[in-house]
Scaffold this motif. Sequence first.
Motif, PDB file in Angstrom:
ATOM      1  N   VAL A 121      68.628 -17.442 -13.712  1.00  0.00           N
ATOM      2  CA  VAL A 121      67.945 -19.222 -12.449  1.00  0.00           C
ATOM      3  C   VAL A 121      68.441 -20.437 -13.336  1.00  0.00           C
ATOM      4  O   VAL A 121      68.669 -21.217 -11.228  1.00  0.00           O
ATOM      5  CB  VAL A 121      66.395 -18.940 -13.043  1.00  0.00           C
ATOM      6  N   ALA A 122      69.245 -21.210 -13.821  1.00  0.00           N
ATOM      7  CA  ALA A 122      69.483 -21.747 -13.704  1.00  0.00           C
ATOM      8  C   ALA A 122      71.244 -21.908 -12.944  1.00  0.00           C
ATOM      9  O   ALA A 122      71.167 -23.230 -12.132  1.00  0.00           O
ATOM     10  CB  ALA A 122      70.272 -22.516 -15.294  1.00  0.00           C
ATOM     11  N   ILE A 123      71.466 -20.791 -12.869  1.00  0.00           N
ATOM     12  CA  ILE A 123      72.795 -21.223 -11.291  1.00  0.00           C
ATOM     13  C   ILE A 123      71.791 -21.361 -10.654  1.00  0.00           C
ATOM     14  O   ILE A 123      73.161 -21.599  -9.484  1.00  0.00           O
ATOM     15  CB  ILE A 123      73.729 -19.999 -11.400  1.00  0.00           C
ATOM     16  N   ARG A 124      71.044 -20.491 -10.292  1.00  0.00           N
ATOM     17  CA  ARG A 124      70.233 -20.704  -8.598  1.00  0.00           C
ATOM     18  C   ARG A 124      69.994 -21.789  -8.752  1.00  0.00           C
ATOM     19  O   ARG A 124      69.576 -22.703  -7.868  1.00  0.00           O
ATOM     20  CB  ARG A 124      69.340 -19.210  -8.236  1.00  0.00           C
ATOM     21  N   TRP A 125      69.246 -22.104  -9.491  1.00  0.00           N
ATOM     22  CA  TRP A 125      68.866 -24.340  -9.220  1.00  0.00           C
ATOM     23  C   TRP A 125      69.240 -24.190  -9.048  1.00  0.00           C
ATOM     24  O   TRP A 125      69.570 -25.689  -8.593  1.00  0.00           O
ATOM     25  CB  TRP A 125      68.026 -24.389 -11.062  1.00  0.00           C
ATOM     26  N   ALA A 126      70.692 -25.036  -9.594  1.00  0.00           N
ATOM     27  CA  ALA A 126      72.110 -25.596  -9.668  1.00  0.00           C
ATOM     28  C   ALA A 126      72.913 -25.518  -8.450  1.00  0.00           C
ATOM     29  O   ALA A 126      72.597 -26.851  -7.372  1.00  0.00           O
ATOM     30  CB  ALA A 126      73.054 -25.293 -10.962  1.00  0.00           C
ATOM     31  N   LEU A 127      72.539 -24.238  -7.761  1.00  0.00           N
ATOM     32  CA  LEU A 127      73.619 -24.591  -6.331  1.00  0.00           C
ATOM     33  C   LEU A 127      72.266 -24.624  -5.682  1.00  0.00           C
ATOM     34  O   LEU A 127      72.331 -25.971  -4.191  1.00  0.00           O
ATOM     35  CB  LEU A 127      73.288 -22.563  -5.860  1.00  0.00           C
ATOM     36  N   GLU A 128      71.059 -24.809  -5.660  1.00  0.00           N
ATOM     37  CA  GLU A 128      70.224 -24.779  -5.137  1.00  0.00           C
ATOM     38  C   GLU A 128      69.215 -26.623  -4.773  1.00  0.00           C
ATOM     39  O   GLU A 128      69.517 -27.096  -3.669  1.00  0.00           O
ATOM     40  CB  GLU A 128      68.474 -24.616  -5.114  1.00  0.00           C
ATOM     41  N   HIS A 129      69.873 -26.994  -5.613  1.00  0.00           N
ATOM     42  CA  HIS A 129      70.137 -28.793  -6.149  1.00  0.00           C
ATOM     43  C   HIS A 129      71.345 -29.655  -5.751  1.00  0.00           C
ATOM     44  O   HIS A 129      71.440 -30.730  -5.771  1.00  0.00           O
ATOM     45  CB  HIS A 129      68.723 -29.333  -7.163  1.00  0.00           C
ATOM     46  N   GLY A 130      72.005 -28.389  -5.187  1.00  0.00           N
ATOM     47  CA  GLY A 130      73.646 -29.402  -5.060  1.00  0.00           C
ATOM     48  C   GLY A 130      74.040 -30.108  -6.798  1.00  0.00           C
ATOM     49  O   GLY A 130      75.073 -31.100  -6.827  1.00  0.00           O
ATOM     50  N   VAL A 131      73.620 -29.435  -7.246  1.00  0.00           N
ATOM     51  CA  VAL A 131      74.175 -29.693  -9.252  1.00  0.00           C
ATOM     52  C   VAL A 131      74.941 -29.132  -9.580  1.00  0.00           C
ATOM     53  O   VAL A 131      75.345 -27.756  -9.580  1.00  0.00           O
ATOM     54  CB  VAL A 131      73.039 -29.717  -9.792  1.00  0.00           C
ATOM     55  N   PRO A 132      76.222 -29.998 -10.199  1.00  0.00           N
ATOM     56  CA  PRO A 132      77.226 -28.527 -10.443  1.00  0.00           C
ATOM     57  C   PRO A 132      77.003 -28.309 -11.860  1.00  0.00           C
ATOM     58  O   PRO A 132      75.905 -28.533 -12.159  1.00  0.00           O
ATOM     59  CB  PRO A 132      78.075 -29.975 -11.121  1.00  0.00           C
ATOM     60  N   ALA A 133      77.013 -26.509 -11.776  1.00  0.00           N
ATOM     61  CA  ALA A 133      77.202 -25.552 -12.508  1.00  0.00           C
ATOM     62  C   ALA A 133      78.278 -25.569 -13.148  1.00  0.00           C
ATOM     63  O   ALA A 133      78.858 -25.189 -13.033  1.00  0.00           O
ATOM     64  CB  ALA A 133      76.265 -25.033 -11.967  1.00  0.00           C
TER      65      ALA A 133
END
Length: 834
Positions: free
Chosen positions: A96-108
Motif C-alpha cells: 500500500v505504501a509503495i502504491r501510494w508513493a507511486l500514485e502521488h509522485g513521491v519517492p519510495a
Amino acid sequence: MTGNDGTGSRARAYDDGPLLLGVRHHGPGSARAVRAALDEARPRVVLIEGPPEADGLVPLAAEEDMRPPVALLAHAVDEPGCSAFWPLAEFSPEWVAIRWALEHGVPARFIDLPATHTLAWGKEEEKEKEGAAPTGPAGAGDMSSSSGPAGASGPPGGAGPALTSDPGAQPPETGEAVRVDPLAALAEAAGYDDPERWWEDVVEHRATDEHVFAPFLALGEAMEALRETYGTGGHDRDLVREAYMRLQVRSARKEFGDEVAVVCGAWHVPALRERHTVAADRALLKGLPKVKADMTWVPWTHRRLARASGYGAGIDSPGWYGHLFGVPDRPVERWMTKVAGLLRQEDRIVSSAHVIEAVRLAETLAAMRGRPLPGLTETTDAVRAVMCEGSDVPLALVHDRLVVGDVLGEVPASAPAVPLQRDLARLQRRLRLKPEALEKELELDLRKENDAERSRLLHRLRLLGVAWGESAVSRGSTGTFRETWRLRWEPELSVRVAEAGVWGTTVLSAATAKAEADAVAAQSLADVTGLAESCLLAELPDALPAVMRVLADRAALDADVGHLAQALPALVRSLRYGDVRATDTRALAEVAAGLAERVFVGLPPACAALDADAAAEMRRQVDAVHGAVGLLGEAVSAAHGDLRARWHSVLRVLSQRDTVPGVIRGRAVRLLLDDGELAGDETARLMGLVLSPGTPPTDAAAWIEGFVGGGAGGGMLLVHDERLLALVDAWLTGVPGEAFTDVLPLLRRTFSAYEPGVRRTLGELVRRGPGARGSTTATGSGAPGFADEPDLERADAVLPVLRLLLGLDEDEGVEGIEELKEMKDGGGLVGVGG
C-alpha cells in the motif's frame, strides 16, 4: 484537525521527527491505516523496510501487469540457490505504501539491511549448521526461502531480513536465547488466548472515526514496553538491521527534512526512535560479510503467505484477510456469499436462506462473545453449522480454497529475469501453459504436435529440477501416446529456474547440459539408464549420445546382476518412444540387448542361497526382466538371436534348481506357464513335487507365493484350473499343526492380495469340492478350465464390453488394436487364450 490540504495535521504528524508507522505485515487493518496516515501526513518520501537493491524495481509496481501477491526475490549471482523472498500481498502495508508513493509522485525507498549482507549471513549459517540436524523448516522465521541457507532462520517482529517483520511471527528456536512473540504477549496481557482474535478485535475491527495516527501510537507504545522488558527478544541481528535503518532515515531527513514516513515492522519502532550516534551505528555495520546479489519481482501465492507453509511471518488466513481488505463494505455477507458459491460448485445444496441464516448466526456468536464484529472464528462456526450441516469435510474445502486460497500473482514482462526465465515464459505463452497456483490435471496426446511440445517442456524442466509438473497415471488410455500431468506452480520454482540458468540460456540448451553433467556424476547404472529414459522423453538428441557412452561404459564394468536387472527395464521402456516420438533408439536397443545377455548368464548363480528378503527382491527383478524381454521383441538385431527363447531357458533353470529359493522357483514356473512354454500337466507335476511331504512347509509356502501370489492373476489361475487348486488344498490340509503357524503368514500374504470376488469364488470351489464346477466344464484334452484352442465365439462376445471400457468408437478400431498389442507385449493380457 485540518484536512489533507491543510498544514496543521502535517505539522503535528512530524512533531517528533519522522512519522513512524509500525505495522503487522500482511495485515489488512494495518494496510488501511497506513493509507489513511499517508493521506493525512502527505510525506515527501516514503521509507519501507526492505532491501535497498530493490529501489530500482519500485516503478514496476505501477504497471498494469503487476498483480499481487508478488515477492522480491534476491539471489547470490554465483550461487542462485542461495536466495530470499520478501513477499507482498495486496493487503500488505508495504505494498500500500509503495502504491501510494507511486500514485502521488513521491519517492519510495527501501531501508533494511541490503540483500548482499543478508544472503552472506545465510551462507555462513548454513556452514555453521553443516552436519547438524535442522531445528525447523526453511523459512521458519521472517524470511521465506525456497532453497539455500538464506531461509534457515529469521526472528519475529521484523528481526528477519525480509519484508515480513510480523509481531505475531513464530520464530525457530536456536541456542538459549528467549524468543519473543510480541503479538502473543500483547494478546495475553489483554486477556485473550488467541493472538489472531485479539488482532482482529483491536486492529481489523477498530472504529474508523478515530484519529488516523492513533493505532500507530498505541502499537508503538506497546512495542516499546516489550522491548524494555525483552530487549531484542533473542534476535541480536536486529541491532545491526536497525542501525542500518537509522542511517537511512538520517540520510532521508537531510534530503527531505522531517517530512519522512517510515513503514516498518512495529517491533522496530522503539529502536528507530532511540538516539544513536552515526559512528555507533556504522561500527555495528563494519565488517559484515557480503555476496554479489541480483533482485527481481516474482509471482507469489496466498498459500505461501500462510503460516502453515513454514513461513515464519505468515498468517493463518491470507484469503480471509484479502477479502477483508478488498471488501470493507458488508464483509460478512459477501463472505458467506463466496462460501455458498464454492459449495454449490461442489454440488452441495446451499440456498439464499442458508446464507441469510449463516450471517445471522455469525453476528449472534460475535455478540455473545463480546466481539465488535464477526471474525473468522464466528463465520467458520456459522458455515459449519448452517451450510455444512456440522461436517468438517466440506468445511476443509472452504478453508483450503477461500480462507487460505490459491491466488497467484503476476509480474510484468519488463521485470528483470535470467535468460532462462524469459525463454520459459515465451514457451509457456506459445504452448498456452499458464502457471497456476491451483493444481490442475493435464491430459496430453503425443500424436498432436502441441501436446508433444508440452510434454517435452515438462520433461526438460524436470531434468532441470523445476518440478512444475508431476507425472500421473492416465485414466483414459494405457497407450504410450498418452501422458497425464498434475501441474501446480509454486513460488519457489522461480528460484529453481534461476539456479538452472547456470546450465544455459534456453530450456533446451540448459536441459542438454544438465543431462550430460548428471550422466558423468551418476552413482549407479540404474541412475544412468533412468537418465537415458529422461533424455528420450525430453527429446534431447544432443545429450543422448553422451549419456549412452556413459551407459555403455558403466554396463561393461558393472558385474552386479542386481544392478543390471534394475537398469534393463528403464532401457526397454525407452525403446517404445521411437514409435511415438520418432526417436532413433537403435543404439539404445543394442545396449539393452547386451544387458539382457549379461543378465541371462549371471541370474541363476545370483539367485542361489538367498535369504527371504533378498529372495523377495530378486523375484521382483525377475518380473521386471521378464516384462523387459517381452518388450524388446524385434527391436534388437539378429546378431543377438531370439532373446525370448534364451530367457525361457533361464527360467527353466531357475524353476528346477533346489538351491534357488522357493519364491523364485514358483515365479519362474508361473512365467513359463503364462508364456505357453509349460504345459498344464507339467505344471501340475512340478507343483505336486514341491507340495509333497518331503518338502519343508515353509519352502512349499514360498513356492506357492511365487506361483500364485501378489497381483499377478494367480487367483484367477486357481479359479480356472481346479487341478492346481486341488493340489494346493490337499497340501494345505496336510501341513502338520506344528508347522502351520510358520507357513500361515506367507499364505495370508499370498491370498490377501486377491480381489474379494476371487477369494469368494475360491472359497466356494473349495467348499463344493473337486469336480463340482457348476455349469463350467472342461473341453478337449487340456487341463480343467483350459481348452486346446481359444473359444472365438466367447471371445467375440467380450469385444463390445472391452471396446466400451477402453472408450473406443468404431473409427478408433485400429488404435484399440495397437493398445491391446502393447498390453499383451507388456504382460498386461496374460493367459488370454484360456
